[in-house]
Design a protein around this motif. Sequence first.
Motif, short mmCIF file in Angstrom:
data_model
loop_
_atom_site.label_atom_id
_atom_site.label_comp_id
_atom_site.label_asym_id
_atom_site.label_seq_id
_atom_site.Cartn_x
_atom_site.Cartn_y
_atom_site.Cartn_z
N THR A 1 0.84 -1.19 0.00
CA THR A 1 0.00 0.00 0.00
C THR A 1 0.88 1.24 0.00
OG1 THR A 1 -1.73 -1.17 1.23
CG2 THR A 1 -1.81 1.24 1.21
N GLU A 2 0.71 2.06 -1.02
CA GLU A 2 1.47 3.31 -1.13
C GLU A 2 0.51 4.45 -1.46
OE1 GLU A 2 4.52 2.86 -4.02
OE2 GLU A 2 5.71 1.46 -2.80
N ASP A 3 0.57 5.50 -0.66
CA ASP A 3 -0.31 6.66 -0.85
C ASP A 3 -1.78 6.25 -0.84
OD1 ASP A 3 1.95 8.26 -1.10
OD2 ASP A 3 2.06 7.94 -3.28
N GLY A 4 -2.10 5.27 0.04
CA GLY A 4 -3.48 4.84 0.17
C GLY A 4 -3.95 3.92 -0.92
N LYS A 5 -3.06 3.54 -1.84
CA LYS A 5 -3.45 2.66 -2.94
C LYS A 5 -2.71 1.33 -2.82
CE LYS A 5 -4.35 6.42 -6.20
NZ LYS A 5 -4.00 6.98 -7.54
N THR A 6 -3.42 0.25 -3.12
CA THR A 6 -2.82 -1.09 -3.09
C THR A 6 -2.39 -1.48 -4.50
OG1 THR A 6 -4.23 -1.73 -1.24
CG2 THR A 6 -3.19 -3.50 -2.50
#
Length: 774
Positions: free
Chosen positions: A675-680
């Motif tokens: 998960t990076e910047d709220g995205k998977t």
Amino acid sequence: MLRREKLSKILKYLTLTLTLAVGVFSNSSAFDDIGKRKNLFKIDEIVFKGLKKVEREAVLGKINSKVGMMLDSHLLKKDLERIYRLKYFESVEALREKSKGKNQLVFVVKEKPVISKILIEGNDEVDRDDLVAVLKTKEFSIVDVNTIKQDVEALQKYYEEKGFYLASVDYDINKVENDNVELTFEVKEFDKVRVKKITFLGIKAFSEDQLKGIMETREEELFSFMNNAGNFKEFNFQIDIERVKQFYRNKGFLQVNVGAPDITVSEDKRWVFITLKVNEGPKFTVNDIYFNGEVLFDEGKLLEELRMKSGSTYSEEILRADIQMLTEKYQDEGYAFANVLRTLDVVPGENKVNVEFSFEKGKIAHFGNIVIKGNTRSRDKVIRRELKIEEGMKFSGSKLRESKENVNRLGFFEPGSVIFNTVSVKGRDDLLDVEISVKEKNTGQISLGAGYSTATKGFIQASVTQNNFRGLGQSLSFTLNLSNTQQTFSLSFTEPYLFDSKWTAGGEIFSTKNEQLTSYDYKKVGFAARIGYPVFEYTRLFLTYKLEETTLSNIEDETINEEAENGITSSVRTALVKDKRDHRFEPTKGYYLSFATEYAGVGGEKKWWKNEADARWFKRVYGDLIFRSRLYTAKLETVNSELIPRNERFSLGGSRNLRGFTIEDIGPKKTIQVTEDGKTKDKTFNDGAQFTAYTTLELEHPLAREAGLKWVLFFDAGNAVDIDNFNKVYMDYGFGFRWFSPLGVLRFEFGFPINPDDEGEKGSQFHFDIGQLF
């Protein structure tokens, strides 16, 4: 022609005799009784007049006339010749004078002027200091026209060696005050003459490209400004003609003839066109091989040991090697003066040649004193412990050769400077002293630098290395590397002969921080201690203990068990190493073999077992073209089902193995969701393999020898997988440049993958790194 030379010599002799006679008899009143009696007078005193710069004793020591002797015309004539030959004087006269009742023999001389200054004019392209170094004439020396003329020839030759084939040199002597002169060398350089075209006429067996490839004289090309290709040097060209002849003779063309070259200079005096006419003659094979003279060995076994065989193509190179081998066989029996002669007999009407080896064994001899010269830094024992010969032992040619190879292999001396001379002992025809001459080279290096590497980005490097520490053959090395992605510190020391025994001992302390990997960063701190002992010839057994602590950080791969990865590793490594390279640091022939096993679990917190094999082979293909190869393989085994740390497992790619791929590009992959910047999203990491094998093949050749620049062509192949899944071999090829700089070996290399997993990854990889690859 001979008559003309004889007449010239006679005229010169008569001229010298007449000059001396004029000097002797110029004062007829002094010698009014010459011709009336043989003896002139008894010498009471010898006086020199006109000496200013030359010492009286320097002249007096050269004449045979002495106080108390009776002077005669023959003695006087010879003394005048001796004084004149000193080259210090323009004229020499002899007088008889009376002083206080004593007969004085007076030599009146006029000294040649002294060169107060040497000037060189017209040298726009060549440095003055380089030209002065060529001269035999020096400032404040007495004028000697013959030496000056030799200097003119030397300067002319120097310019030719630099490629100024049309350069001309002359000289001028100008008088200044106080009987001094200024010597001026006047140079007309013109432009460098470049080789535009080399043409071979009459060749059938080989192509022009093959013959040009063995020559040092090359045609102008793209990189001529870097490697001097295109320069025409007369001396090198004459050697090239011999190279061509030798090439043919090594290929069976025994009767090859290369005619006088036709060299044409273009109208603008910029280009040289060279034409070589070759009469190849027939290609010969070996018919019968005979042995004659004092044959000590079974002829059948000798035939088996020869590289030259009946029915094979004749080769002078192989013939020389066979003569060397046969000579050493006799020398190994103590016959130091053995002589092996070869006779070639062409079979009439056939392109075959009979080869006869004739032996003269001479006397059995022993080694006398072994003397070492030129080792200003290295201790005698550093050289002596590499010798396979001993004082008093029976002479052995092979042991003498191997001793020289061993001393060269140290890498402490200038290339080609290690010379072994055998010297006959006066009054003994069965004893030979050995004089070993060496020339030390700089084995220490201090460097501090900064730069950019594709692997480490910006970096700062400092290192201190001494490969012959204290002149005892010890190795001491300190290295510090600081970059955006990697920080390394190490201090190591090796004593090759501990307490003058055969034991090797050494150790290292180190600290490494690496942020290059995509999965995590790590830091290792520890030390290692090692000992070694020779078990066979050129073969040592090493035992190494290593203790290190590993700490992981910035872990991107969430599947990594941080607790299992971090901790202390205590390992023991055993290695069997055979090293027959001709040079430790820049090998051109020979091989290196290493088989090692390392066990982690002697205390500590981790357990694993690793086995490695490393084979390297080097061969001089031709001239300075070196073939280098390496085959490396390693396998990790689990111990008690414990996890093998990720940083111990294998991956390939980058500047140290498969150069057509990026670092960690080759190896087992795993994909996880992050998960990076709220995205998977999916992210792929290299999980490392328990088995790896790769090979590297290289051709290396100097590009600009004086600058330490070389070019390289390479091919790499290998993989890093679990051994059961070894179903693909990744391959790449490429080229690069290497600069042997004060900072170390700087490598600039371009790799091209041949078979990547994704066709879209077929672009090139550029690598810049420091240090030899192997």
